[in-house]
Write a protein that holds these residues in place. Sequence first.
Motif, PDB file in Angstrom:
ATOM      1  N   THR A  30       0.852  -1.169  -0.079  1.00 20.74           N
ATOM      2  CA  THR A  30      -0.180   0.131   0.001  1.00 20.74           C
ATOM      3  C   THR A  30       1.037   1.211   0.176  1.00 20.74           C
ATOM      4  OG1 THR A  30      -0.132   0.121   2.442  1.00 20.74           O
ATOM      5  CG2 THR A  30      -1.763  -1.048   1.458  1.00 20.74           C
ATOM      6  N   ASP A  31       0.251   2.327  -0.427  1.00 18.79           N
ATOM      7  CA  ASP A  31       0.817   3.580  -0.115  1.00 18.79           C
ATOM      8  C   ASP A  31       0.676   4.348   1.229  1.00 18.79           C
ATOM      9  OD1 ASP A  31      -1.950   4.498  -0.338  1.00 18.79           O
ATOM     10  OD2 ASP A  31      -1.702   5.510  -2.276  1.00 18.79           O
ATOM     11  N   PHE A  32       0.865   5.540   1.358  1.00 21.09           N
ATOM     12  CA  PHE A  32       0.875   5.803   2.897  1.00 21.09           C
ATOM     13  C   PHE A  32      -0.606   5.986   3.322  1.00 21.09           C
ATOM     14  CE2 PHE A  32       0.096   9.459  -0.213  1.00 21.09           C
ATOM     15  CZ  PHE A  32      -1.034  10.149   0.462  1.00 21.09           C
ATOM     16  N   SER A  33      -1.722   6.032   2.373  1.00 23.42           N
ATOM     17  CA  SER A  33      -3.071   5.978   2.625  1.00 23.42           C
ATOM     18  C   SER A  33      -3.687   4.549   3.150  1.00 23.42           C
ATOM     19  CB  SER A  33      -3.774   6.831   1.813  1.00 23.42           C
ATOM     20  OG  SER A  33      -3.928   5.885   0.602  1.00 23.42           O
ATOM     21  N   GLY A  34      -2.988   3.691   2.954  1.00 14.22           N
ATOM     22  CA  GLY A  34      -3.362   2.266   3.076  1.00 14.22           C
ATOM     23  C   GLY A  34      -4.188   1.586   1.883  1.00 14.22           C
ATOM     24  N   VAL A  35      -4.176   2.387   0.464  1.00 17.97           N
ATOM     25  CA  VAL A  35      -4.730   1.961  -0.657  1.00 17.97           C
ATOM     26  C   VAL A  35      -3.435   1.219  -1.208  1.00 17.97           C
ATOM     27  CG1 VAL A  35      -5.723   2.539  -2.736  1.00 17.97           C
ATOM     28  CG2 VAL A  35      -6.547   3.419  -0.643  1.00 17.97           C
ATOM     29  N   VAL A  36      -4.004   0.206  -1.988  1.00 19.44           N
ATOM     30  CA  VAL A  36      -2.858  -0.580  -2.995  1.00 19.44           C
ATOM     31  C   VAL A  36      -2.268   0.341  -3.881  1.00 19.44           C
ATOM     32  CG1 VAL A  36      -2.520  -2.526  -4.474  1.00 19.44           C
ATOM     33  CG2 VAL A  36      -3.814  -2.889  -2.481  1.00 19.44           C
ATOM     34  N   TYR A  37      -0.856   0.369  -3.724  1.00 21.60           N
ATOM     35  CA  TYR A  37      -0.225   0.936  -4.808  1.00 21.60           C
ATOM     36  C   TYR A  37      -0.348   0.338  -6.279  1.00 21.60           C
ATOM     37  CZ  TYR A  37       3.804   3.277  -7.024  1.00 21.60           C
ATOM     38  OH  TYR A  37       4.642   3.984  -7.935  1.00 21.60           O
ATOM     39  N   HIS A  38      -0.560   1.112  -7.267  1.00 15.66           N
ATOM     40  CA  HIS A  38      -0.947   0.593  -8.680  1.00 15.66           C
ATOM     41  C   HIS A  38       0.105  -0.234  -9.122  1.00 15.66           C
ATOM     42  CE1 HIS A  38       1.854   3.920  -9.806  1.00 15.66           C
ATOM     43  NE2 HIS A  38       2.122   3.088 -11.154  1.00 15.66           N
ATOM     44  N   LEU A  42       0.429  -5.415 -10.641  1.00 14.58           N
ATOM     45  CA  LEU A  42       1.219  -6.369 -11.413  1.00 14.58           C
ATOM     46  C   LEU A  42       1.825  -7.661 -10.621  1.00 14.58           C
ATOM     47  CD1 LEU A  42       3.031  -3.529 -13.161  1.00 14.58           C
ATOM     48  CD2 LEU A  42       1.240  -4.898 -13.997  1.00 14.58           C
ATOM     49  N   HIS A  43       2.093  -7.307  -9.425  1.00 10.22           N
ATOM     50  CA  HIS A  43       2.602  -8.713  -8.562  1.00 10.22           C
ATOM     51  C   HIS A  43       1.457  -9.465  -8.354  1.00 10.22           C
ATOM     52  CE1 HIS A  43       6.506  -6.538  -7.642  1.00 10.22           C
ATOM     53  NE2 HIS A  43       5.706  -5.705  -7.564  1.00 10.22           N
ATOM     54  N   PHE A  44       0.351  -9.236  -7.948  1.00  9.79           N
ATOM     55  CA  PHE A  44      -0.825  -9.899  -7.815  1.00  9.79           C
ATOM     56  C   PHE A  44      -1.284 -10.879  -9.021  1.00  9.79           C
ATOM     57  CE2 PHE A  44      -2.274  -6.675  -4.587  1.00  9.79           C
ATOM     58  CZ  PHE A  44      -1.505  -7.044  -3.819  1.00  9.79           C
ATOM     59  N   PHE A  45      -1.161  -9.985 -10.142  1.00 12.81           N
ATOM     60  CA  PHE A  45      -1.547 -10.662 -11.360  1.00 12.81           C
ATOM     61  C   PHE A  45      -0.459 -11.834 -11.744  1.00 12.81           C
ATOM     62  CE2 PHE A  45      -4.173  -6.965 -12.590  1.00 12.81           C
ATOM     63  CZ  PHE A  45      -5.557  -7.722 -12.400  1.00 12.81           C
ATOM     64  N   GLU A  46       0.734 -11.472 -11.547  1.00 11.26           N
ATOM     65  CA  GLU A  46       2.005 -12.421 -11.947  1.00 11.26           C
ATOM     66  C   GLU A  46       1.677 -13.516 -11.112  1.00 11.26           C
ATOM     67  OE1 GLU A  46       5.219 -14.184 -13.176  1.00 11.26           O
ATOM     68  OE2 GLU A  46       4.286 -12.494 -14.036  1.00 11.26           O
ATOM     69  N   ARG A  47       1.310 -13.283  -9.722  1.00 15.30           N
ATOM     70  CA  ARG A  47       1.486 -14.345  -8.846  1.00 15.30           C
ATOM     71  C   ARG A  47       0.324 -15.582  -9.515  1.00 15.30           C
ATOM     72  NH1 ARG A  47       1.171 -11.323  -3.354  1.00 15.30           N
ATOM     73  NH2 ARG A  47       3.190 -10.424  -3.649  1.00 15.30           N
ATOM     74  N   GLY A  48      -0.721 -14.904  -9.922  1.00 10.36           N
ATOM     75  CA  GLY A  48      -1.930 -15.639 -10.386  1.00 10.36           C
ATOM     76  C   GLY A  48      -1.513 -16.387 -11.877  1.00 10.36           C
ATOM     77  N   ARG A  49      -0.675 -15.891 -12.556  1.00 13.75           N
ATOM     78  CA  ARG A  49      -0.346 -16.540 -13.856  1.00 13.75           C
ATOM     79  C   ARG A  49       0.674 -17.651 -13.319  1.00 13.75           C
ATOM     80  NH1 ARG A  49       0.007 -11.162 -15.461  1.00 13.75           N
ATOM     81  NH2 ARG A  49       2.421 -11.084 -15.288  1.00 13.75           N
ATOM     82  N   THR A  50       1.557 -17.456 -12.519  1.00 14.18           N
ATOM     83  CA  THR A  50       2.613 -18.164 -12.203  1.00 14.18           C
ATOM     84  C   THR A  50       2.020 -19.294 -11.582  1.00 14.18           C
ATOM     85  OG1 THR A  50       4.336 -16.781 -11.925  1.00 14.18           O
ATOM     86  CG2 THR A  50       4.577 -18.837 -10.627  1.00 14.18           C
ATOM     87  N   GLU A  51       1.061 -19.345 -10.513  1.00 20.24           N
ATOM     88  CA  GLU A  51       0.393 -20.359  -9.817  1.00 20.24           C
ATOM     89  C   GLU A  51      -0.611 -21.481 -10.765  1.00 20.24           C
ATOM     90  OE1 GLU A  51       1.259 -21.924  -7.218  1.00 20.24           O
ATOM     91  OE2 GLU A  51       2.669 -20.252  -6.535  1.00 20.24           O
ATOM     92  N   SER A  52      -1.086 -20.540 -11.728  1.00 22.59           N
ATOM     93  CA  SER A  52      -2.094 -21.180 -12.736  1.00 22.59           C
ATOM     94  C   SER A  52      -1.345 -22.260 -13.730  1.00 22.59           C
ATOM     95  CB  SER A  52      -2.909 -20.239 -13.771  1.00 22.59           C
ATOM     96  OG  SER A  52      -2.154 -19.318 -14.427  1.00 22.59           O
ATOM     97  N   LEU A  53      -0.075 -21.743 -14.065  1.00 24.84           N
ATOM     98  CA  LEU A  53       0.936 -22.344 -14.983  1.00 24.84           C
ATOM     99  C   LEU A  53       1.253 -23.829 -14.128  1.00 24.84           C
ATOM    100  CD1 LEU A  53       2.960 -19.517 -16.867  1.00 24.84           C
ATOM    101  CD2 LEU A  53       1.361 -21.351 -17.860  1.00 24.84           C
ATOM    102  N   ARG A  83     -11.736  -0.747  -8.738  1.00 28.49           N
ATOM    103  CA  ARG A  83     -12.077  -0.129  -7.228  1.00 28.49           C
ATOM    104  C   ARG A  83     -10.569  -0.177  -6.656  1.00 28.49           C
ATOM    105  NH1 ARG A  83     -16.476  -3.047  -8.587  1.00 28.49           N
ATOM    106  NH2 ARG A  83     -18.531  -2.169  -8.009  1.00 28.49           N
ATOM    107  N   ALA A  84     -10.492   0.562  -5.448  1.00 25.21           N
ATOM    108  CA  ALA A  84      -9.316   0.463  -4.781  1.00 25.21           C
ATOM    109  C   ALA A  84      -9.362  -0.738  -3.845  1.00 25.21           C
ATOM    110  CB  ALA A  84      -9.152   1.618  -3.855  1.00 25.21           C
ATOM    111  N   ALA A  85      -8.180  -1.368  -3.598  1.00 24.99           N
ATOM    112  CA  ALA A  85      -7.982  -2.424  -2.737  1.00 24.99           C
ATOM    113  C   ALA A  85      -7.109  -1.761  -1.443  1.00 24.99           C
ATOM    114  CB  ALA A  85      -7.142  -3.686  -3.368  1.00 24.99           C
ATOM    115  N   ARG A  86      -7.366  -2.510  -0.375  1.00 29.10           N
ATOM    116  CA  ARG A  86      -6.892  -1.773   0.798  1.00 29.10           C
ATOM    117  C   ARG A  86      -6.064  -2.802   1.743  1.00 29.10           C
ATOM    118  NH1 ARG A  86      -8.711   3.273   1.146  1.00 29.10           N
ATOM    119  NH2 ARG A  86     -10.563   3.715  -0.001  1.00 29.10           N
ATOM    120  N   VAL A  87      -5.379  -2.227   2.676  1.00 27.68           N
ATOM    121  CA  VAL A  87      -4.592  -3.344   3.663  1.00 27.68           C
ATOM    122  C   VAL A  87      -5.623  -4.318   4.053  1.00 27.68           C
ATOM    123  CG1 VAL A  87      -4.448  -1.852   5.530  1.00 27.68           C
ATOM    124  CG2 VAL A  87      -2.811  -3.201   5.362  1.00 27.68           C
TER     125      VAL A  87
END
Length: 155
Positions: A30-38, A42-53, A83-87
């Motif tokens: 997250t950034d200083f406000s507790g919202v996931v940094y943009h 990419l990291h979340f999507f990469e984990r999904g691709r790696t685990e699906s493979l 939508r914003a994701a949060r901590v």
Amino acid sequence: MTNAPLMPAAGAFGDDHVHRLPVRVYYEDTDFSGVVYHACYLHFFERGRTESLRACGIHHSELAAMEPSLAFAVRRMGIEFVRAARVDDVLIVETAFRPQQGARLMMEQRLTREGEVVAIATVQAVCIDGAGRAKRPPQWMRQKWVHYVSEGLQE
């Protein structure tokens, strides 16, 4: 190839051939406000691709150990932030394989939180050799991939 045992895949494919991986948002995402940094999406999507493979029997470490070695490179990716994701949110990374096109591996991905869409990605990856040249995936990989091709992510 490493001598370490391969860790089983996280997440699983459903009957719809969509792979689902739960991920928790940590403070470091997250950034200083507790919202996931943009860029962390990419990291979340990469984990999904790696685990699906991994779930369909394609492991990065085994590809790197092949002769000649193979890898994947993202060629194109489009992301829509809905939508914003949060901590502390628990997100589900959904990954759907689309029909393979030559050296290109096409995927649709979606992050959801309690059934609501947080972000959507379309991904075009390519199989590359050790010199970075695009290569058509080997037959054994195409056979595994095609078994998990889905109709895409449904609303």
